[in-house]
Design a protein around this motif. Structure first.
Motif, short mmCIF file in Angstrom:
data_model
loop_
_atom_site.label_atom_id
_atom_site.label_comp_id
_atom_site.label_asym_id
_atom_site.label_seq_id
_atom_site.Cartn_x
_atom_site.Cartn_y
_atom_site.Cartn_z
N TYR A 47 42.45 41.24 49.55
CA TYR A 47 42.47 40.12 50.49
C TYR A 47 43.21 38.97 49.84
O TYR A 47 42.85 38.54 48.75
CB TYR A 47 41.04 39.68 50.85
CG TYR A 47 41.03 38.41 51.68
CD1 TYR A 47 41.41 38.43 53.01
CD2 TYR A 47 40.72 37.18 51.10
CE1 TYR A 47 41.47 37.26 53.76
CE2 TYR A 47 40.76 36.01 51.84
CZ TYR A 47 41.14 36.06 53.16
OH TYR A 47 41.19 34.90 53.89
N ALA A 326 32.64 36.05 44.94
CA ALA A 326 34.00 36.10 44.39
C ALA A 326 34.13 35.09 43.25
O ALA A 326 33.38 34.11 43.19
CB ALA A 326 35.01 35.77 45.48
N ASP A 332 38.85 38.28 47.43
CA ASP A 332 37.77 39.28 47.37
C ASP A 332 37.56 39.73 45.92
O ASP A 332 36.84 40.68 45.65
CB ASP A 332 38.10 40.49 48.26
CG ASP A 332 39.40 41.18 47.82
OD1 ASP A 332 40.14 40.60 46.98
OD2 ASP A 332 39.67 42.29 48.29
N LYS A 359 34.20 37.61 51.78
CA LYS A 359 35.21 38.67 51.55
C LYS A 359 34.89 39.62 50.40
O LYS A 359 35.52 40.67 50.29
CB LYS A 359 36.58 38.03 51.25
CG LYS A 359 37.17 37.23 52.38
CD LYS A 359 37.69 38.12 53.49
CE LYS A 359 38.18 37.29 54.67
NZ LYS A 359 38.25 38.06 55.91
N ALA A 360 33.98 39.26 49.53
CA ALA A 360 33.84 40.03 48.28
C ALA A 360 32.65 40.99 48.26
O ALA A 360 32.36 41.58 47.22
CB ALA A 360 33.77 39.06 47.09
#
Ligand code: NAD
Ligand code: UGA
Length: 442
Positions: A47, A326, A332, A359-360
Motif C-alpha cells: 500500500y 504500521a 501497511d 492498512k497494516a
C-alpha cells in the motif's frame, strides 16, 4: 532511456513507476513470482498512496512492464538499478548477499555497455565490490587474460523517499545524489533525472554511499535527541511540543523530525543506524554517538510500557486497546514498528490486546500472537478496554467521537504514544490522558 529495476518492493516499485512517469521505458523485476503475478494483474503488492493510479497509467502507455527474469531485463536495458533488500545481519552489518546475487546474474547476461546503479542502501565500498563481482562473472567471451572487453560502469544513486509519501518524495526530491566513476555514468544519470529539475549533487561512489547512511543516521539522532528531551520535560513540567516548536523555529535546527513519541521504527532507521555503526567500527572508528541514539530509541519503548504499568497498576489480564500498527501512517509496513514491539512487551506481561490499523492488519496478523484480537474499527477496539494506546498517528484517529469511545471503555485511560490527540479536550470529557514529554500538565 531503457531502465531495469531489480527488486520491486517499496523503493523499486515506486522508483520504477516514477521513472516511467517521467518518460523512460522501465521494466521492474522481482524474484517473488506472486509479486510479479499481482503486478501483471494491475494490482499492488504494497500500500502506497498514489502509486496504483500512476502504475496503471504507465502500463497503459506501454512504458512500464514486469518480469521475473533478470536476464531478460538486463538484455533490454542500458541502466540497471538495484533495489533489493539489504537487511541487518545478527552483528548489525548490512547483509549484501542479495546485492551480490543480483550483480552476478546481471554480469552473466551482459551483452553491451551497462550502467549498474546501487539504489538500495549499502555501506561505503559496496560499489567496489559490485564492480569486482561483475568483472569476475562476465561471460568468458568478454575477457582476455585480465582485460575486460565489455565496457560497464557502477554508480551509486541513494534513494531518500519516505514510505507513505513515496511518490511525492521521488518526484520532488530535495536533492539527487549521483556517485560515479566516469563522465558517461554521470551523463546517463543526469539525463534520467533531468525531467525532475532537481538539485543534482555529483560525488564519487563512496561519498554517495556515505551520504545515505549519514542522512538516515542524522535523522534518527534528531528523533532520539527529542525523545531524550521529552524524558526531561516529563520530569520538570515542560511540554515537549512547545520545546520542539521553539527549537524548530531556529532555521539551523528546523522543526521536522522533532516529534517525540515511542521512537523510530521501519525497515530503514534501525537497520541503517546499526549498519553505520559497523561501517565506523570496521574503518577503526567507534561511533559511540550512534550507539546512544539506538539505546535511547530502544529505551523509549520500554519506558512507555513501564509508564502504562505505573498507571494501570497491574498489566496482567488487562484489556488494552491499540490504535495503529504500521511503523508510521499511510503505509501497511510493519517492519520494526514500535507498535508491535510494545504489544509484544505487554503480552509478555499477560495483557490482552485488541487492535486496529487502517492498512497494516493483514501484515500484523502474520507476526502477532493468536491472542491478539483484530477489530474492524477504532470504536470496536475500545469495547471493554482498561486503556487505549495510540501508536501510529493515522489521520482518521483525529476524527474520532470520543464520547462513544468513553462509553465503550471499562476504564477511560489513554496513552498517546505520538502526542497526536487533543489531551485537554480528552480530559474535559473525563479521560485520563498521558502523552510523551508533555510535563505534569498533560
Ligand atoms: P522490499 O523488501 O520492500 O523490496 C525488495 C524487493 O526485492 C522484494 O520485492 C524482493 O522480493 C526483491 N528481491 C529480493 N531478491 C531479489 C532478487 N535476487 N531478484 C529480484 N528481486 C529480488 O525492500 P525496500 O523497502 O524496497 O528496500 C530496498 C532497499 O532500499 C533497501 O536497501 C532499503 O534500505 C532501501 N531504501 C528503502 C526505503 C524505504 O522507504 N523502504 C527508502 C530508501 C531506501
Ligand atoms: C526514512 C527517511 O525519512 C527517508 O528519507 C529514507 O529514504 C528512508 O528512511 C529509508 O532509507 O528507507 P521512512 O522510514 O519511510 O523514511 O519514514 P520516516 O518518516 O523517516 O519515519 C521513520 C520512523 O521515525 C517512523 O517510525 C516515524 O514514526 C519515526 N519518527 C519520525 C519519529 O518518531 N519522530 C519524528 O519526528 C519523525
Amino acid at each position: 532511456m531503457r531502465i531495469a529495476i531489480i527488486g520491486s518492493g517499496y523503493v523499486g516499485l515506486v522508483s520504477g513507476v516514477c521513472l516511467a512517469e517521467i518518460g523512460h521505458h522501465v521494466v521492474c523485476v522481482d524474484n517473488n513470482p506472486d509479486k510479479i503475478r499481482t503486478l501483471k494483474k494491475g494490482k499492488l503488492p504494497i500500500y502506497e498512496p498514489g502509486l496504483l493510479e500512476l502504475m496503471k497509467a504507465n502500463v497503459a502507455k506501454k512504458r512500464l512492464s514486469f518480469t521475473g527474469s533478470i536476464g531478460e531485463a538486463t538484455e533490454k536495458s542500458q541502466v540497471i538499478f538495484l533495489a533489493v533488500p539489504t537487511p541487518p545481519k545478527a552483528n548489525g552489518d548490512a547483509d549484501l548477499t542479495y546485492i551480490e546475487n543480483v550483480a552476478r546474474q546481471i554480469a552473466q547476461h551482459m551483452d553491451s555497455y551497462k550502467l549498474i546503479v546501487e539504489k538500495s542502501t549499502v555501506p561505503a565500498e559496496t560499489g567496489k565490490k559490485i564492480r569486482r563481482t561483475i568483472h569476475l562473472n562476465l561471460p568468458k567471451k568478454y575477457k582476455s587474460g585480465n582485460k575486460i572487453l565489455l565496457d560497464f560502469d557502477v554508480a551509486s544513486n541513494p534513494e531518500f523517499l519516505k514510505e507513505g509519501s513515496a511518490v511525492h518524495d521521488f518526484m520532488n526530491p530535495d536533492r539527487v545524489v549521483i556517485g560515479v566513476e566516469s563522465k558517461k555514468a554521470e551523463q546517463l544519470l543526469k539525463e534520467i533525472y533531468k525531467p525532475l529539475k532537481a538539485k543534482v549533487l555529483v560525488t564519487n561512489i563512496a561519498s554517495a554511499e556515505m551520504i545515505k547512511h549519514a542522512s538516515n543516521s542524522f535523522l534518527a539522532a534528531k528523533i532520539s535527541f527529542i525523545n531524550a528531551v521529552a524524558q526531561i520535560c516529563d520530569r520538570v513540567g515542560a511540554d515537549v511540543l512547545k520545546v520542539a516548536e521553539g527549537m524548530g523555529l531556529d532555521k539551523r535546527i528546523g522543526r521536522q523530525f522533532l516529534d517525540a513519541g515511542v521512537g523510530y521504527g521501519g525497515s530503514c532507521f534501525p537497520k541503517d543506524v546499526d549498519a553505520f555503526i559497523r561501517v565506523g567500527e570496521k574503518s577503526g572508528y567507534e561511533f559511540a554517538l550512534l550507539r546512544e541514539v539506538r539505546r535511547i530509541n530502544e529505551a523509549q519503548r520500554h519506558w512507555f510500557v513501564r509508564h502504562i504499568e505505573e498507571k494501570l497498576w497491574n498489566i496482567k489480564d488487562k484489556m488494552i486497546g491499540v490504535w495503529g500498527l504500521a511503523f508510521k501512517p499511510n503505509t501497511d509496513d510493519i517492519r520494526s514498528a514500535a507498535a508491535l514491539e510494545i504489544i509484544q512487551l505487554l503480552q509478555a506481561e499477560g495483557a490482552r490486546i485488541r487492535a486496529y490499523d487502517p492498512k497494516a492488519m493483514d501484515n500484523a496478523r502474520k507476526v502477532l500472537s493468536r491472542n491478539t484480537v483484530f477489530c474492524d474499527s477504532p470504536y470496536a477496539v475500545a469495547e471493554g478496554c482498561d486503556c487505549l494506546l495510540l501508536l501510529t498517528e493515522w489521520p482518521e484517529f483525529a476524527d474520532i467521537d470520543f464520547v462513544q469511545i468513553r462509553d465503550a471503555m471499562s476504564q477511560t485511560v489513554i496513552f498517546d504514544g505520538r502526542n497526536f490527540l487533543d489531551g485537554t479536550a480528552l480530559r474535559d470529557l473525563g479521560f485520563e490522558y498521558f502523552g510523551v514529554g508533555r510535563g505534569k500538565s498533560l
